[in-house]
Design a protein around this motif. Structure first.
Motif, PDB file in Angstrom:
ATOM      1  N   LEU A 250       0.822  -1.204   0.000  1.00 56.20           N
ATOM      2  CA  LEU A 250       0.000   0.000   0.000  1.00 56.20           C
ATOM      3  C   LEU A 250       0.860   1.258   0.000  1.00 56.20           C
ATOM      4  CD1 LEU A 250      -2.780   1.338   0.201  1.00 56.20           C
ATOM      5  CD2 LEU A 250      -2.649   1.070   2.682  1.00 56.20           C
ATOM      6  N   PHE A 251       1.892   1.269   0.823  1.00 49.67           N
ATOM      7  CA  PHE A 251       2.773   2.427   0.930  1.00 49.67           C
ATOM      8  C   PHE A 251       3.454   2.715  -0.409  1.00 49.67           C
ATOM      9  CE2 PHE A 251       7.074   4.083   1.756  1.00 49.67           C
ATOM     10  CZ  PHE A 251       6.758   5.275   2.396  1.00 49.67           C
ATOM     11  N   ASN A 252       4.013   1.684  -1.032  1.00 48.58           N
ATOM     12  CA  ASN A 252       4.717   1.883  -2.302  1.00 48.58           C
ATOM     13  C   ASN A 252       3.765   2.275  -3.425  1.00 48.58           C
ATOM     14  OD1 ASN A 252       7.293   1.365  -1.333  1.00 48.58           O
ATOM     15  ND2 ASN A 252       7.101  -0.832  -1.634  1.00 48.58           N
ATOM     16  N   SER A 253       2.573   1.677  -3.432  1.00 54.62           N
ATOM     17  CA  SER A 253       1.603   2.012  -4.467  1.00 54.62           C
ATOM     18  C   SER A 253       1.164   3.464  -4.358  1.00 54.62           C
ATOM     19  CB  SER A 253       0.387   1.090  -4.371  1.00 54.62           C
ATOM     20  OG  SER A 253       0.764  -0.248  -4.574  1.00 54.62           O
ATOM     21  N   LEU A 254       0.938   3.943  -3.147  1.00 55.83           N
ATOM     22  CA  LEU A 254       0.547   5.346  -2.952  1.00 55.83           C
ATOM     23  C   LEU A 254       1.683   6.291  -3.330  1.00 55.83           C
ATOM     24  CD1 LEU A 254      -1.470   5.162   0.400  1.00 55.83           C
ATOM     25  CD2 LEU A 254      -2.354   5.341  -1.928  1.00 55.83           C
ATOM     26  N   ASN A 255       2.921   5.851  -3.100  1.00 56.44           N
ATOM     27  CA  ASN A 255       4.061   6.666  -3.529  1.00 56.44           C
ATOM     28  C   ASN A 255       4.100   6.802  -5.047  1.00 56.44           C
ATOM     29  OD1 ASN A 255       5.114   7.372  -1.055  1.00 56.44           O
ATOM     30  ND2 ASN A 255       6.574   5.694  -0.971  1.00 56.44           N
ATOM     31  N   VAL A 256       3.867   5.667  -5.740  1.00 54.50           N
ATOM     32  CA  VAL A 256       3.832   5.701  -7.202  1.00 54.50           C
ATOM     33  C   VAL A 256       2.701   6.600  -7.681  1.00 54.50           C
ATOM     34  CG1 VAL A 256       3.449   4.310  -9.270  1.00 54.50           C
ATOM     35  CG2 VAL A 256       4.876   3.429  -7.432  1.00 54.50           C
ATOM     36  N   LEU A 257       1.537   6.476  -7.031  1.00 50.92           N
ATOM     37  CA  LEU A 257       0.390   7.296  -7.415  1.00 50.92           C
ATOM     38  C   LEU A 257       0.673   8.777  -7.206  1.00 50.92           C
ATOM     39  CD1 LEU A 257      -2.544   7.444  -8.352  1.00 50.92           C
ATOM     40  CD2 LEU A 257      -3.256   7.111  -5.979  1.00 50.92           C
ATOM     41  N   SER A 258       1.306   9.121  -6.109  1.00 54.14           N
ATOM     42  CA  SER A 258       1.652  10.521  -5.839  1.00 54.14           C
ATOM     43  C   SER A 258       2.581  11.070  -6.918  1.00 54.14           C
ATOM     44  CB  SER A 258       2.313  10.647  -4.467  1.00 54.14           C
ATOM     45  OG  SER A 258       1.433  10.226  -3.450  1.00 54.14           O
ATOM     46  N   SER A 259       3.535  10.243  -7.367  1.00 50.08           N
ATOM     47  CA  SER A 259       4.455  10.676  -8.426  1.00 50.08           C
ATOM     48  C   SER A 259       3.718  10.869  -9.747  1.00 50.08           C
ATOM     49  CB  SER A 259       5.572   9.654  -8.610  1.00 50.08           C
ATOM     50  OG  SER A 259       6.283   9.477  -7.407  1.00 50.08           O
ATOM     51  N   LEU A 260       2.795   9.955 -10.042  1.00 45.39           N
ATOM     52  CA  LEU A 260       2.071  10.038 -11.304  1.00 45.39           C
ATOM     53  C   LEU A 260       1.131  11.232 -11.371  1.00 45.39           C
ATOM     54  CD1 LEU A 260       1.096   6.355 -12.196  1.00 45.39           C
ATOM     55  CD2 LEU A 260       2.577   7.881 -13.489  1.00 45.39           C
ATOM     56  N   ILE A 261       0.605  11.642 -10.234  1.00 43.68           N
ATOM     57  CA  ILE A 261      -0.342  12.768 -10.223  1.00 43.68           C
ATOM     58  C   ILE A 261       0.322  14.027 -10.778  1.00 43.68           C
ATOM     59  CG2 ILE A 261      -1.572  14.348  -8.685  1.00 43.68           C
ATOM     60  CD1 ILE A 261      -2.241  11.852  -7.001  1.00 43.68           C
ATOM     61  N   ASP A 262       1.573  14.244 -10.424  1.00 39.34           N
ATOM     62  CA  ASP A 262       2.299  15.409 -10.928  1.00 39.34           C
ATOM     63  C   ASP A 262       2.771  15.194 -12.358  1.00 39.34           C
ATOM     64  OD1 ASP A 262       1.978  16.691  -8.478  1.00 39.34           O
ATOM     65  OD2 ASP A 262       3.834  15.834  -7.661  1.00 39.34           O
ATOM     66  N   GLU A 263       3.223  13.964 -12.672  1.00 42.21           N
ATOM     67  CA  GLU A 263       3.800  13.715 -13.989  1.00 42.21           C
ATOM     68  C   GLU A 263       2.735  13.536 -15.069  1.00 42.21           C
ATOM     69  OE1 GLU A 263       6.224  10.285 -13.521  1.00 42.21           O
ATOM     70  OE2 GLU A 263       7.546  11.203 -12.007  1.00 42.21           O
ATOM     71  N   ASN A 264       1.711  12.771 -14.767  1.00 45.30           N
ATOM     72  CA  ASN A 264       0.721  12.426 -15.788  1.00 45.30           C
ATOM     73  C   ASN A 264      -0.621  12.122 -15.117  1.00 45.30           C
ATOM     74  OD1 ASN A 264      -0.752  11.394 -17.954  1.00 45.30           O
ATOM     75  ND2 ASN A 264       1.036  10.367 -18.843  1.00 45.30           N
ATOM     76  N   PRO A 265      -1.500  13.128 -14.911  1.00 42.73           N
ATOM     77  CA  PRO A 265      -2.786  12.913 -14.216  1.00 42.73           C
ATOM     78  C   PRO A 265      -3.668  11.864 -14.893  1.00 42.73           C
ATOM     79  CG  PRO A 265      -2.301  15.253 -14.413  1.00 42.73           C
ATOM     80  CD  PRO A 265      -1.290  14.542 -15.257  1.00 42.73           C
ATOM     81  N   ILE A 266      -3.599  11.796 -16.238  1.00 42.67           N
ATOM     82  CA  ILE A 266      -4.443  10.815 -16.934  1.00 42.67           C
ATOM     83  C   ILE A 266      -3.991   9.391 -16.607  1.00 42.67           C
ATOM     84  CG2 ILE A 266      -5.138   9.948 -19.198  1.00 42.67           C
ATOM     85  CD1 ILE A 266      -4.897  12.801 -20.243  1.00 42.67           C
ATOM     86  N   GLN A 267      -2.672   9.190 -16.619  1.00 42.06           N
ATOM     87  CA  GLN A 267      -2.148   7.884 -16.249  1.00 42.06           C
ATOM     88  C   GLN A 267      -2.437   7.571 -14.785  1.00 42.06           C
ATOM     89  OE1 GLN A 267      -1.463   5.965 -18.456  1.00 42.06           O
ATOM     90  NE2 GLN A 267       0.347   6.378 -19.703  1.00 42.06           N
TER      91      GLN A 267
END
Length: 444
Positions: A173-190
């Protein structure tokens, strides 16, 4: 000798005294009864306490469980010599000192030899029975002790295994949320696609993390879905190849092992479009291999210590087969064993008590799984709502994971509290009770 032994000797003394007084004493008088009682007491306590002393001494110096062969020889020799001395002593006191029917010279002559040997043989039979009884009691104690020790070892191993498995849930869960946080800034659609897939994957994590082993097929399917998530983030920077033999699909591996190893590949290596990270998953000689081209990061983030070590420890608790690690200048490879059969951890628990314990333990696991799912739902969904409203309030995508995961939680709750195994058992029990009452009514 314990109190129980003294009580038994008293009853034996009284019983033998009455037996000899009633059937072998011609003159029935109180004086003769006292003499008979005195002789019975002497024989019972001297022979009883003497053999008890020999047995206790041998138990301390040569326990049955540790030196069975030597103890057997010593028991035979000691009871023969001991009872020979004790019987001659008791007979001498009885015939020469109490009854005064023989002198010392007559007692040690051939006239009393047959009588003495007859008494010695009876004493040896009784003593052999008592020593055999002591051996069986010691064997039972040793067996109980071994069973208790094995149960303690099993419980300790199970607790350790549960501890290792419980690391997986918050770790993922922790790692997945970290990936999601990174993607929000880089690519909101992804990020939206990642969120929708994450709820599906996390459901698998909750379902499989409490299992000791899962099929290779299930683990491969999950790994492919997880690789799709990684592709969502890294796009052309990573490439995955699956070449697992079809005959290995029905065999078993530790759950979530591929996810942890794939995560390690991403975490410890850099990946770019010009230099993509190539990860291969294939089977080779009863092992499942995960290999990647080595592109080590120069600056590594602090590791939580979960991953490869977790897999190694979980396999060590289930099998003697080892996890192998190969590293060269060009590649890094991990080989995890593929097991043919599931370990039968409940083979010892066959009685009703252990059966009830297993049912209760299974029920507790089911409840823990549901409440973990529920807590994670009410933790992650509000986080996603906040992210959605902060980044793209005009596009409300949080409804998809909220409804999808919510349906999963509702289904899980219905299974646990509605039409689960407990509900089936209750219905079966009700039908059986009704049938039993109906048959009893017909009999009346």
């Amino acid at each position: 000798m314990k109190r129980k032994g003294f009580i038994i000797l008293l009853w034996v003394t009284l019983g033998t005294a009455l037996f000899f007084f009633l059937f072998f004493t011609k003159e029935k008088s109180f004086h003769n009864f006292l003499i008979t009682l005195l002789i019975s007491t002497m024989y019972s306590f001297i022979l009883g306490l003497g053999n008890a002393f020999i047995n206790d001494f041998l138990n301390k110096k040569f326990p049955w469980s540790e030196t069975t062969g030597m103890r057997t020889v010593l028991s035979v020799v000691s009871i023969i010599i001991g009872n020979f001395i004790l019987v001659y002593f008791c007979n001498y006191i009885s015939y020469v000192e109490i009854q005064k029917v023989a002198t010392a010279e007559v007692f040690f002559s051939k006239e009393y030899t047959t009588r003495n040997w007859f008494m010695i043989n009876i004493a040896l039979l009784i003593s052999a029975f008592l020593h055999a009884k002591g051996f069986m009691e010691e064997l039972k104690k040793t067996s109980r002790k071994e069973v208790v020790e094995q149960k303690l070892i099993a419980k300790s191993a199970n607790a350790q295994f549960e501890s290792l498995k419980n690391q997986l849930d918050p770790h993922f869960l922790f790692n997945s949320l970290n990936v999601l946080s990174s993607l929000i800034d880089e690519n909101p659609i992804q990020a939206q696609k990642f969120t929708a897939s994450m709820s599906k994957i996390y459901r698998y994590v909750l379902e499989q993390k409490d299992k000791e082993l899962v099929t290779v097929e299930n683990e491969i399917e999950f790994a492919k879905t997880y690789c799709d998530l990684l592709k969502t983030r890294f796009e052309d920077s990573v490439d995955f190849t699956f070449e697992v033999k079809k005959e290995d699909y029905r065999r078993y591996v530790v759950p979530l092992s591929l996810q942890l190893l794939l995560e390690n590949c991403i975490k410890h290596n850099f990946a770019t479009s010009s230099r993509p990270l190539v990860i291969k998953i294939f089977s080779d000689n009863d092992t499942l291999c995960i290999e990647n081209n080595l592109q080590a990061r120069e600056q590594m983030k602090e590791s939580a210590g979960i991953g490869l070590a977790n897999i190694v420890q979980r396999y060590a608790l289930l099998t003697k087969k080892n996890v192998f690690i190969e590293k060269s200048e060009d590649y890094f490879k991990v080989k995890v064993p593929i097991l043919s059969d599931k370990p039968n951890s409940n083979s010892v628990k066959t009685d009703n008590e252990n059966g009830s314990y297993e049912k209760a333990r299974k029920r507790v696991k089911e409840l823990k799984s549901f409440y973990a799912n529920l807590i994670c739902y009410f933790t992650v969904i509000p986080f996603l709502i906040v992210i959605n409203l902060m980044t793209s309030p005009q596009n409300l995508w949080f409804y998809f994971p909220m409804l999808g995961w919510g349906i999963g939680v509702a289904s899980h709750a219905f299974q646990i509290f509605g039409v689960g195994e407990s509900w089936k058992e209750k219905k079966i029990r009700e039908i059986m009770d009704k049938q039993k009452n109906r048959n009893n009514g017909n009999l009346r």
